[in-house]
Design an enzyme around this catalytic site. Structure first.
Site, short mmCIF file in Angstrom:
data_model
loop_
_atom_site.label_atom_id
_atom_site.label_comp_id
_atom_site.label_asym_id
_atom_site.label_seq_id
_atom_site.Cartn_x
_atom_site.Cartn_y
_atom_site.Cartn_z
N LYS A 93 -13.29 -0.20 -2.83
CA LYS A 93 -14.14 0.12 -1.69
C LYS A 93 -15.42 0.80 -2.18
O LYS A 93 -16.53 0.44 -1.78
CB LYS A 93 -13.43 1.11 -0.75
CG LYS A 93 -12.50 0.46 0.26
CD LYS A 93 -12.08 1.52 1.29
CE LYS A 93 -11.28 0.93 2.43
NZ LYS A 93 -10.86 1.90 3.42
N GLU A 102 0.83 -1.22 0.00
CA GLU A 102 0.00 0.00 0.00
C GLU A 102 0.86 1.26 0.00
O GLU A 102 0.46 2.29 -0.53
CB GLU A 102 -0.94 0.01 1.22
CG GLU A 102 -2.15 -0.90 1.05
CD GLU A 102 -3.26 -0.64 2.07
OE1 GLU A 102 -3.05 0.12 3.04
OE2 GLU A 102 -4.33 -1.24 1.92
N HIS A 157 10.67 -25.94 0.51
CA HIS A 157 10.17 -27.09 -0.25
C HIS A 157 8.99 -26.69 -1.11
O HIS A 157 8.17 -27.52 -1.47
CB HIS A 157 9.83 -28.22 0.73
CG HIS A 157 11.02 -28.61 1.54
ND1 HIS A 157 11.98 -29.50 1.08
CD2 HIS A 157 11.46 -28.17 2.74
CE1 HIS A 157 12.94 -29.60 1.99
NE2 HIS A 157 12.65 -28.80 3.01
O1 LIG Z 1 -8.81 0.86 9.97
P1 LIG Z 1 -9.70 1.05 8.81
O2 LIG Z 1 -10.00 2.49 8.55
O3 LIG Z 1 -10.97 0.26 8.97
O4 LIG Z 1 -8.98 0.56 7.50
C1 LIG Z 1 -8.61 -0.76 7.30
C2 LIG Z 1 -7.66 -0.86 6.14
O5 LIG Z 1 -8.29 -0.44 4.95
C3 LIG Z 1 -7.36 0.26 4.12
O6 LIG Z 1 -7.75 1.58 4.10
C4 LIG Z 1 -7.37 -0.14 2.72
O7 LIG Z 1 -7.16 -1.49 2.58
C5 LIG Z 1 -6.02 0.06 4.81
O8 LIG Z 1 -5.11 1.06 4.49
C6 LIG Z 1 -6.43 0.01 6.24
O9 LIG Z 1 -5.44 -0.51 7.06
#
Ligand SMILES: O=P(O)(O)OC[C@H]1O[C@](O)(CO)[C@@H](O)[C@@H]1O
Length: 477
Positions: free
Chosen positions: A446, A303, A332
């Site tokens: 998202k 990330e 392995h």
């Molecule tokens: O703690 P949050 O805001 O729920 O986010 C969870 C995770 O989602 C992300 O925003 C995206 O995967 C990560 O950077 C973060 O750690």
């Protein structure tokens, strides 16, 4: 400058970085790097160091302050953790990504590897589960085996709005209401941003015990905040010692001279490797206790460094794909590829000098020389020999590799490791001139999830999704 007591002991517990097998002295100049290659980056390193110092002092890297968390916050965490250890039989963390991977890595590193299966008196605290997915079978399976009356849930979300975590929370909150009635709020602890997001509003309204993630600390850099400290303290881990380790490493990494700064040194070598097309970064701990550090590192690396940007009108796609491996298990499975596959990787080992437990291999089957040679050695000797042997095999195949050596896995060295890898990542971000603290690429997925499930405000996104090209039946067999 010596800032900590018992310095000799700490000096002995210092993590070492062995980068011999990144250097041309060992790998030749086609693969390895020379001090001159590193010197050639002096200006860039100087700028990146200046920028790190600037951000550290002016709030752009608040996670670097976490090792120095004020005592009153630690005392509050310890007080709550102490009560939870007495009152509950099970502690379940609800979270994903940076809100789950650090707690999982630390819990696995610093507690018994079969912690949950130990009798209560040996554990001294509740069983710990980290629920970091929304697979319905996984969630149902956990609810099947825990007793609501004796379970506490720690819902952890920095943003307070991540779909997976909030869905888990909604399920659990209702489940608790049904099972324990109006006492349910006692069974929920929130860890979130002080102002932003939905979780803080709910927590305030419902009166949950709440801990805060400092606003300038992103998920993947939050392990040393209450995100990681509370679950660790509930599991009986010495969080002050972990922070002391992180502080010790932070101090070592204030140094602008790359040769004296382990995080900068690793970052510079990775930078040079990336310049030669090494676009895979393997992390291979030779310890089951460190297995989930590879998972935690994978998020940190992916990330932070996987970024698209525009350079003088050209789109550039940056990053190094993290790969998780475990020694000796994956010798392995994956090492064949590492020694004979494409020259596109840097392999990082996490090695341990002294394992906390030792098991002797008995001198049996002396009539079978092919296995009798193992007798009289220990498993510690065997796994260390295997790590060295894999290093050697990679060297012989002229593959870049380095080793981070922990004198022992303990709270102090684990704290150092966290800070070392975070500073390395941030510094590499500075060298690459990218923002190592955002994750715009995750947002598309998202938002598409929100749109598919009908979140208000995402109607346009839904229309966009519905107009995507329909999948062809003939391409599904
Ligand atoms: O703690 P949050 O805001 O729920 O986010 C969870 C995770 O989602 C992300 O925003 C995206 O995967 C990560 O950077 C973060 O750690």
């Amino acid at each position: 400058m010596v800032r900590y007591q018992d310095f000799d002991w700490r000096e002995q517990m210092k993590i070492k970085v062995d980068f011999n097998h990144m250097m041309s002295d060992f790998l030749g100049s086609r693969e390895g790097f020379s001090p001159e290659d590193m010197q050639g980056l002096a200006d860039r390193v100087g700028q990146a160091h200046g920028s790190m110092a600037e951000k550290k002092n002016n709030g752009g890297m608040d996670w670097r302050r976490l090792p120095f968390t004020p005592g009153h916050i630690l005392e509050e965490i310890l007080k709550v953790a102490q009560n939870l250890r007495k009152e509950f039989e099970t502690f379940v963390l609800l979270g994903i990504g940076g809100s789950a991977l650090g707690p999982l890595a630390v819990q696995t590193a610093l507690n018994h590897l079969h912690y949950n299966e130990l009798p209560r008196e040996k554990r001294g605290g509740p069983k710990i589960y980290i629920l970091d997915n929304v697979d319905p079978e996984r969630v149902r399976a956990l609810l099947d085996v825990i007793d609501p009356a004796t379970t506490v849930f720690n819902v952890v979300s920095k943003s307070g709005s991540t779909s997976e975590t909030m869905a888990q929370f909604m399920i659990v909150q209702q489940w608790l209401q049904e099972k324990v009635g109006n006492q349910y709020a006692r069974h929920i602890i929130a860890t979130t941003d002080r102002e932003r997001g939905n979780l803080i509003k709910i927590a305030q309204k419902e009166g949950y015990t709440t801990f805060y993630v400092p606003s300038g600390v992103g998920g993947r850099y939050s392990e040393l905040s209450p995100v990681g400290l509370l679950p660790a303290a509930v599991a009986g881990i010495d969080i002050k010692e972990m922070l002391a380790g992180a502080a010790y490493m932070d101090q070592l990494c204030e140094e602008g001279n790359v040769w004296a700064n382990p995080a900068y040194l690793l970052a510079v070598l990775q930078y040079l490797a990336m310049g030669r097309g090494k676009n895979i970064s393997v992390m291979m701990p030779y310890a089951n206790s460190l297995k989930y550090f590879a998972d935690w590192y994978a998020q940190l690396w992916a990330e932070s460094l996987g970024k698209r940007f525009n350079l003088r009108g050209e789109e550039v796609f940056m990053g190094q794909t993290p790969v998780k491996a475990l020694g000796a298990t994956d010798q392995h499975s994956q090492v064949q590829l590492y020694t004979e596959g494409p020259f596109d990787k840097v392999v990082g080992f996490l090695a341990v000098e002294e394992y906390r437990q030792e098991v002797a291999i008995p001198k049996t089957f002396e009539e079978i020389p092919g296995i009798a040679f193992l007798g009289g050695h220990t498993l510690g000797e065997l796994i260390k020999a295997e790590q060295m042997a894999t290093e050697y095999a990679l060297l012989k195949a002229q593959r870049l590799n380095y080793t981070i050596l922990l004198p022992e896995v303990n709270a102090f060295t684990v704290g150092q490791l966290i800070q070392l890898l975070e500073i390395q990542t941030a510094f590499l971000g500075e060298l690459l001139n990218i923002n190592a603290f955002d994750q715009p690429g995750v947002e598309e997925g998202k938002n598409a999830t929100y749109a598919l499930l009908g979140r208000p405000g995402y109607e346009e996104k839904r229309m966009e999704l519905e107009s995507r090209p329909a999948k062809k039946k003939e391409f599904i067999i």
